[in-house]
Design a protein around this motif. Structure first.
Motif, mmCIF file in Angstrom:
data_model
loop_
_atom_site.group_PDB
_atom_site.id
_atom_site.type_symbol
_atom_site.label_atom_id
_atom_site.label_comp_id
_atom_site.label_asym_id
_atom_site.label_seq_id
_atom_site.Cartn_x
_atom_site.Cartn_y
_atom_site.Cartn_z
ATOM 1 N N VAL A 233 -25.332 14.440 69.039
ATOM 2 C CA VAL A 233 -25.979 14.239 69.385
ATOM 3 C C VAL A 233 -25.239 13.917 70.649
ATOM 4 N N GLU A 234 -23.736 13.321 70.296
ATOM 5 C CA GLU A 234 -23.255 12.867 71.637
ATOM 6 C C GLU A 234 -23.226 13.561 72.691
ATOM 7 N N ARG A 235 -22.076 15.038 72.378
ATOM 8 C CA ARG A 235 -22.666 15.701 73.178
ATOM 9 C C ARG A 235 -23.566 16.731 73.681
ATOM 10 N N PRO A 236 -24.333 17.089 73.316
ATOM 11 C CA PRO A 236 -25.272 17.278 74.367
ATOM 12 C C PRO A 236 -26.032 15.981 75.807
ATOM 13 N N ILE A 237 -25.569 14.713 74.731
ATOM 14 C CA ILE A 237 -26.443 14.349 76.172
ATOM 15 C C ILE A 237 -25.058 13.453 77.291
ATOM 16 N N PHE A 238 -24.060 13.619 77.062
ATOM 17 C CA PHE A 238 -23.107 12.566 77.425
ATOM 18 C C PHE A 238 -21.968 14.270 78.185
ATOM 19 N N GLY A 239 -21.750 15.880 77.162
ATOM 20 C CA GLY A 239 -20.170 16.411 77.494
ATOM 21 C C GLY A 239 -19.527 16.096 77.120
ATOM 22 N N TRP A 240 -19.000 16.019 78.574
ATOM 23 C CA TRP A 240 -16.974 15.471 78.365
ATOM 24 C C TRP A 240 -17.288 14.208 77.917
ATOM 25 N N LYS A 241 -18.110 13.892 78.131
ATOM 26 C CA LYS A 241 -17.435 11.727 78.375
ATOM 27 C C LYS A 241 -18.231 11.967 76.993
ATOM 28 N N ARG A 242 -17.166 10.726 75.720
ATOM 29 C CA ARG A 242 -17.327 10.319 74.334
ATOM 30 C C ARG A 242 -17.401 8.874 75.048
ATOM 31 N N PRO A 243 -18.665 8.252 74.799
ATOM 32 C CA PRO A 243 -19.136 7.028 74.762
ATOM 33 C C PRO A 243 -19.247 6.147 73.579
ATOM 34 N N ILE A 244 -19.322 7.124 72.189
ATOM 35 C CA ILE A 244 -18.936 6.596 70.899
ATOM 36 C C ILE A 244 -18.354 7.455 69.876
ATOM 37 N N THR A 245 -17.444 8.106 69.877
ATOM 38 C CA THR A 245 -16.922 8.785 68.515
ATOM 39 C C THR A 245 -15.515 8.341 68.991
ATOM 40 N N PRO A 246 -14.694 7.220 70.070
ATOM 41 C CA PRO A 246 -13.886 7.439 69.875
ATOM 42 C C PRO A 246 -13.099 6.413 69.023
ATOM 43 N N PHE A 247 -14.424 5.779 68.941
ATOM 44 C CA PHE A 247 -13.779 4.233 67.944
ATOM 45 C C PHE A 247 -14.226 4.533 67.068
ATOM 46 N N ILE A 248 -14.631 6.024 66.464
ATOM 47 C CA ILE A 248 -14.302 5.394 65.165
ATOM 48 C C ILE A 248 -13.003 6.394 64.825
ATOM 49 N N THR A 249 -11.945 7.034 66.039
ATOM 50 C CA THR A 249 -11.020 7.391 65.533
ATOM 51 C C THR A 249 -10.119 6.020 65.856
ATOM 52 N N GLN A 250 -10.578 5.250 66.933
ATOM 53 C CA GLN A 250 -9.105 4.219 66.474
ATOM 54 C C GLN A 250 -9.935 3.366 65.720
ATOM 55 N N PHE A 251 -10.961 3.023 64.817
ATOM 56 C CA PHE A 251 -10.929 2.459 62.905
ATOM 57 C C PHE A 251 -10.179 2.958 62.334
ATOM 58 N N VAL A 252 -9.724 4.880 62.114
ATOM 59 C CA VAL A 252 -9.265 5.145 61.000
ATOM 60 C C VAL A 252 -7.607 4.841 61.262
ATOM 61 N N CYS A 253 -7.473 5.215 62.771
ATOM 62 C CA CYS A 253 -5.896 4.691 63.131
ATOM 63 C C CYS A 253 -5.509 3.183 62.832
ATOM 64 N N ARG A 254 -6.408 2.609 63.121
ATOM 65 C CA ARG A 254 -6.219 1.620 62.573
ATOM 66 C C ARG A 254 -6.270 0.964 61.448
ATOM 67 N N MET A 255 -7.342 1.634 60.548
ATOM 68 C CA MET A 255 -6.970 1.585 58.952
ATOM 69 C C MET A 255 -5.540 2.210 58.479
ATOM 70 N N ALA A 256 -5.056 3.318 58.751
ATOM 71 C CA ALA A 256 -3.865 4.416 58.699
ATOM 72 C C ALA A 256 -2.675 2.893 58.530
ATOM 73 N N PHE A 257 -2.602 2.005 59.276
ATOM 74 C CA PHE A 257 -1.406 1.265 58.986
ATOM 75 C C PHE A 257 -1.962 0.493 58.377
ATOM 76 N N ILE A 258 -2.605 -0.041 57.457
ATOM 77 C CA ILE A 258 -3.315 -0.927 56.625
ATOM 78 C C ILE A 258 -3.025 -0.915 56.222
ATOM 79 N N ILE A 259 -3.824 0.917 55.106
ATOM 80 C CA ILE A 259 -3.671 1.475 53.774
ATOM 81 C C ILE A 259 -2.155 1.782 53.397
ATOM 82 N N LEU A 260 -1.330 1.836 55.142
ATOM 83 C CA LEU A 260 0.235 2.546 54.786
ATOM 84 C C LEU A 260 1.270 1.422 54.474
ATOM 85 N N GLY A 261 0.514 -0.156 54.777
ATOM 86 C CA GLY A 261 1.353 -1.250 54.978
ATOM 87 C C GLY A 261 2.282 -1.845 56.150
#
Length: 270
Positions: free
Chosen positions: A47-75
């Protein structure tokens, strides 16, 4: 790409029964979060790509969540110093490990610049493509097209991140910065509006382990290094240091800018 060899890595710590249990539950948790969120990201991107093209107003927050969780999981303890830049521009950092991807994405909305071969790596390649990585070919004939691509992404507000050392190290040093990619910032339409923020990544090994514990270099295998990190107890610390952004127009050429960025990142280790 030239691979930094350095000194021979330390022997891998022995993994006992409890260590293997940590490998299993941490690996399962990290894999579930990473690839589960990848599925969500791909759906949102439809949905994001056809509306916003190069801009990504939503998906980078998903990436950030994964990376923050990685440090919690790894300790692994995660520390931050300095302030992220708000100006339009790019980010450069030292490169010590595959962990750098999680380290840098956990705090800042960035898009990596990577060698083209990574796009074909199992698992990692899928993640890289989905999160908007810019793939480059180390071919002089591609230089102009790549510069134009950089320009388009930067004008879209993306903060591109690359590792000017060109290789990963043992995490205890900063290699001389290669200047090639800095040339993209000196085009007529970018030079006066661009800033570059140097970022230092400093790992502290777990208590009792070799200081190079988190470094990944030379011919070290990814699988064995991943197992070592998953099994570790206690874990160490990673510190991300954001240095003052540098205005591109304040420097006469790419070599001067690269040297200033290198000096700033090197100061992270003093």
């Amino acid at each position: 790409m030239t691979v930094w060899v350095g000194e021979a890595p330390p022997p891998d710590p022995q993994i006992g029964a409890r260590g293997w249990l940590r490998v299993l539950w941490r690996g399962a948790a990290l894999g579930s979060v990473t690839f589960g969120c990848l599925g969500v990201l791909l759906l949102v991107r439809l949905v994001e790509r056809p509306i916003f093209g190069w801009k990504r107003p939503i998906t980078p927050f998903i990436t950030q969540f994964v990376c923050r969780m990685a440090f919690i999981i790894l300790g692994i303890a995660y520390r931050v110093e300095g302030t992220q830049m708000r100006q339009r521009g790019a980010v450069v950092a030292n490169h010590a490990s595959w962990l750098d991807i999680f380290t840098l994405n956990a705090r800042k909305r960035i898009y990596f610049v990577s060698k083209a071969e990574v796009a074909n790596w199992p698992g990692i390649g899928w993640l890289a493509r989905a999160t908007g990585t810019v793939f480059i070919k180390r071919n002089p004939k591609e230089a102009r097209a790549q510069t134009e691509l950089f320009g388009a992404r930067l004008k879209a507000g993306h903060k591109l991140l690359f590792f000017p050392e060109g290789t990963s190290t043992d995490g205890l040093r900063v290699l001389p910065f290669k200047t090639t990619l800095f040339a993209a910032f000196f085009t007529e339409d970018l030079r006066d509006i661009m800033h570059v923020q140097p970022v230092g990544i400093v790992y502290a090994a777990p208590c009792g382990q070799d200081a190079r514990f988190y470094g990944w270099w030379g011919d070290m295998g990814f699988g064995r290094h991943l197992l070592k990190v998953l099994a570790a107890h206690p874990q160490g610390t990673v510190k991300v240091i954001y240095h003052a952004p540098l205005k591109v127009s304040d420097y006469p050429d790419r070599k001067a800018l690269a040297k200033a960025c290198e000096d700033a990142v090197r100061a992270s280790f003093t």
